[in-house]
Write a protein that holds these residues in place. Structure first.
Motif, PDB file in Angstrom:
ATOM      1  N   HIS A  57     -10.273   3.649  -3.672  1.00 39.96           N
ATOM      2  CA  HIS A  57     -10.228   2.727  -2.542  1.00 39.96           C
ATOM      3  C   HIS A  57     -10.431   3.461  -1.214  1.00 39.96           C
ATOM      4  O   HIS A  57     -11.226   3.028  -0.362  1.00 39.96           O
ATOM      5  CB  HIS A  57      -8.904   1.977  -2.528  1.00 39.96           C
ATOM      6  N   MET A  58      -9.708   4.568  -1.028  1.00 37.76           N
ATOM      7  CA  MET A  58      -9.832   5.306   0.224  1.00 37.76           C
ATOM      8  C   MET A  58     -11.177   6.019   0.310  1.00 37.76           C
ATOM      9  O   MET A  58     -11.740   6.177   1.389  1.00 37.76           O
ATOM     10  CB  MET A  58      -8.680   6.305   0.369  1.00 37.76           C
ATOM     11  N   GLY A 269      -0.601   4.939   3.012  1.00 33.89           N
ATOM     12  CA  GLY A 269       0.406   5.099   1.974  1.00 33.89           C
ATOM     13  C   GLY A 269       0.838   3.813   1.295  1.00 33.89           C
ATOM     14  O   GLY A 269       0.836   3.725   0.064  1.00 33.89           O
ATOM     15  N   PRO A 270       1.221   2.763   2.062  1.00 40.36           N
ATOM     16  CA  PRO A 270       1.688   1.542   1.395  1.00 40.36           C
ATOM     17  C   PRO A 270       0.609   0.805   0.621  1.00 40.36           C
ATOM     18  O   PRO A 270       0.914  -0.073  -0.183  1.00 40.36           O
ATOM     19  CB  PRO A 270       2.213   0.692   2.560  1.00 40.36           C
ATOM     20  N   VAL A 271      -0.669   1.155   0.844  1.00 41.59           N
ATOM     21  CA  VAL A 271      -1.756   0.544   0.078  1.00 41.59           C
ATOM     22  C   VAL A 271      -2.045   1.358  -1.176  1.00 41.59           C
ATOM     23  O   VAL A 271      -2.511   0.824  -2.180  1.00 41.59           O
ATOM     24  CB  VAL A 271      -3.024   0.417   0.954  1.00 41.59           C
ATOM     25  N   GLU A 272      -1.736   2.648  -1.136  1.00 38.25           N
ATOM     26  CA  GLU A 272      -2.033   3.528  -2.264  1.00 38.25           C
ATOM     27  C   GLU A 272      -1.068   3.335  -3.434  1.00 38.25           C
ATOM     28  O   GLU A 272      -1.429   3.584  -4.585  1.00 38.25           O
ATOM     29  CB  GLU A 272      -1.985   4.989  -1.798  1.00 38.25           C
ATOM     30  N   VAL A 273       0.156   2.924  -3.143  1.00 40.62           N
ATOM     31  CA  VAL A 273       1.182   2.747  -4.175  1.00 40.62           C
ATOM     32  C   VAL A 273       1.211   1.280  -4.591  1.00 40.62           C
ATOM     33  O   VAL A 273       1.322   0.390  -3.745  1.00 40.62           O
ATOM     34  CB  VAL A 273       2.557   3.194  -3.649  1.00 40.62           C
ATOM     35  N   GLY A 274       1.121   1.040  -5.900  1.00 41.80           N
ATOM     36  CA  GLY A 274       0.935  -0.319  -6.395  1.00 41.80           C
ATOM     37  C   GLY A 274       1.971  -1.321  -5.940  1.00 41.80           C
ATOM     38  O   GLY A 274       1.642  -2.404  -5.435  1.00 41.80           O
ATOM     39  N   GLY A 288      -4.818 -12.533   1.323  1.00 43.75           N
ATOM     40  CA  GLY A 288      -5.916 -11.623   1.047  1.00 43.75           C
ATOM     41  C   GLY A 288      -5.426 -10.292   0.504  1.00 43.75           C
ATOM     42  O   GLY A 288      -4.231 -10.089   0.262  1.00 43.75           O
ATOM     43  N   THR A 289      -6.364  -9.381   0.312  1.00 44.19           N
ATOM     44  CA  THR A 289      -6.080  -8.039  -0.183  1.00 44.19           C
ATOM     45  C   THR A 289      -5.859  -7.093   0.985  1.00 44.19           C
ATOM     46  O   THR A 289      -6.744  -6.947   1.839  1.00 44.19           O
ATOM     47  CB  THR A 289      -7.266  -7.521  -1.021  1.00 44.19           C
ATOM     48  N   PRO A 290      -4.696  -6.438   1.078  1.00 42.98           N
ATOM     49  CA  PRO A 290      -4.491  -5.474   2.173  1.00 42.98           C
ATOM     50  C   PRO A 290      -5.258  -4.184   1.895  1.00 42.98           C
ATOM     51  O   PRO A 290      -5.207  -3.640   0.793  1.00 42.98           O
ATOM     52  CB  PRO A 290      -2.980  -5.241   2.149  1.00 42.98           C
ATOM     53  N   TYR A 291      -5.964  -3.715   2.917  1.00 32.54           N
ATOM     54  CA  TYR A 291      -6.776  -2.498   2.773  1.00 32.54           C
ATOM     55  C   TYR A 291      -6.148  -1.288   3.470  1.00 32.54           C
ATOM     56  O   TYR A 291      -6.271  -0.162   2.989  1.00 32.54           O
ATOM     57  CB  TYR A 291      -8.169  -2.722   3.365  1.00 32.54           C
ATOM     58  N   LEU A 292      -5.502  -1.533   4.613  1.00 32.85           N
ATOM     59  CA  LEU A 292      -5.003  -0.403   5.402  1.00 32.85           C
ATOM     60  C   LEU A 292      -4.062  -0.924   6.476  1.00 32.85           C
ATOM     61  O   LEU A 292      -4.233  -2.042   6.967  1.00 32.85           O
ATOM     62  CB  LEU A 292      -6.166   0.349   6.066  1.00 32.85           C
ATOM     63  N   VAL A 293      -3.092  -0.095   6.841  1.00 29.26           N
ATOM     64  CA  VAL A 293      -2.224  -0.377   7.986  1.00 29.26           C
ATOM     65  C   VAL A 293      -2.683   0.484   9.150  1.00 29.26           C
ATOM     66  O   VAL A 293      -3.092   1.637   8.960  1.00 29.26           O
ATOM     67  CB  VAL A 293      -0.750  -0.074   7.650  1.00 29.26           C
TER      68      VAL A 293
END
Length: 322
Positions: A57-58, A269-274, A288-293
């Motif tokens: 994703h990143m 970080g909060p997007v990387e952890v399921g 929707g789908t969160p991509y990044l903070v």
């Protein structure tokens, strides 16, 4: 010089401009192939964070940011173009169409490509103007994503999610070992985050920044981020092409922030952890789908600024073919 050669040189310049795009841990996981009639973008999986970013994703967002950089360069030079996003091999194809009057907005943004950088210090007590925040939201929408500005209560919830994600990632020895290969030192190889871009002590931010496991040489700042705005970049899809577009939207917001004198810190970080990503989606109301903070604010100019991170030489990321 033939027309094909001129077009190829123009595309090569756009690919060169894309070297300054942001990427996760400054991995620069992209490669461009320039043809006389098109520009192709590929992912370089050798520079993927396999433990931190197993779903790519990143990596895709990083490549999307590079794609947006290249498009800004073409717009600023007055070239209409179309983009295909197979999000496979290649990730994207840019085809120039016809010459037209240069886009004034793109010309302004072109000046921001090399100025844009990640600022991990605390922000000043000056808030970002509401009209400027509206411009960020519009920039994200134009690039194909949405930007949700968080309320005070949502920021408190976000701080908890970031802490939980950080605990999950710091407990992963393989992930921490991977991070150490990209962060700290002088980074003479042209990738990664050098000491000069890392705070010497944890910044006293409302929502904690990533713990890289090393300290740098940059003063973190004396503020407490009291005027910072937090936002979540999100969209309707979760396919590779959606994450690529998310990177384009991130870059559009970042360039707009740089143009308006604002600073942006990405928090992935909060997007990387399921489980934290799922909770972040719930916080958005499941729309929707969160991509990044993002942490958005006005940089504190009383101390030294973060230096731009290094870049790979152009011959390692741009290949020209007949």
């Amino acid at each position: 010089m033939t027309a094909d050669t001129q077009t190829r040189d123009l595309l090569a310049q756009a690919a060169g401009a894309a070297r300054y795009a942001p990427s996760v841990h400054n991995t620069q996981p992209w490669r461009w192939v320039v043809y006389p009639d098109r520009l192709e973008l590929f992912a370089v999986t050798e520079r993927q964070l396999r433990f931190q970013d197993p779903d790519q994703h990143m990596l895709l967002m990083s490549c999307g940011a590079a794609l947006h950089h290249a498009r800004v360069a073409l717009d600023a030079d007055g070239w209409a173009h179309e983009v295909e996003r197979p999000a496979a091999e290649p990730l994207a194809i840019i085809r120039p169409l016809e010459r037209r009057t240069a886009d004034p907005a793109a010309v302004r943004l072109l000046d921001q490509l090399s100025r844009r950088h990640t600022d991990r210090r605390t922000m000043s007590d000056e808030p970002v103007d509401v009209k400027v925040l509206d411009a960020f939201t519009a920039a994200a929408a134009q690039a194909g994503a949405d930007l949700c500005l968080l309320s005070r209560d949502q920021v408190i919830e976000l701080a908890v999610l970031v802490e939980q994600a950080q605990k999950a990632e710091t407990s992963d020895d393989l992930l921490q070992a991977e991070t150490s290969t990209w962060v700290g030192g002088d980074r003479a190889d042209g990738t990664g985050i050098p000491d000069a871009s890392l705070p010497a002590e944890p910044a006293q931010t409302t929502v904690a920044g990533r713990d890289f496991g090393v300290t740098g040489t940059l003063p973190a700042g004396a503020g407490h981020d009291s005027a910072v705005t937090y936002a979540v970049l999100y969209g309707s899809g979760d396919e590779p092409a959606d994450w690529l577009r998310a990177g384009e939207a991130l870059n559009a917001v970042w360039l707009a922030a740089t143009e308006h004198g604002a600073a942006l810190t990405p928090l992935s970080g909060p997007v990387e952890v399921g489980f934290t990503r799922q909770r972040l989606g719930h916080m958005l109301g499941g729309v929707g789908t969160p991509y990044l903070v993002m942490r958005l604010g006005i940089a504190d100019t009383t101390g030294p600024a973060a230096e731009p991170t290094p870049r790979l030489p152009i011959e390692q990321v741009v290949e020209i073919r007949d």
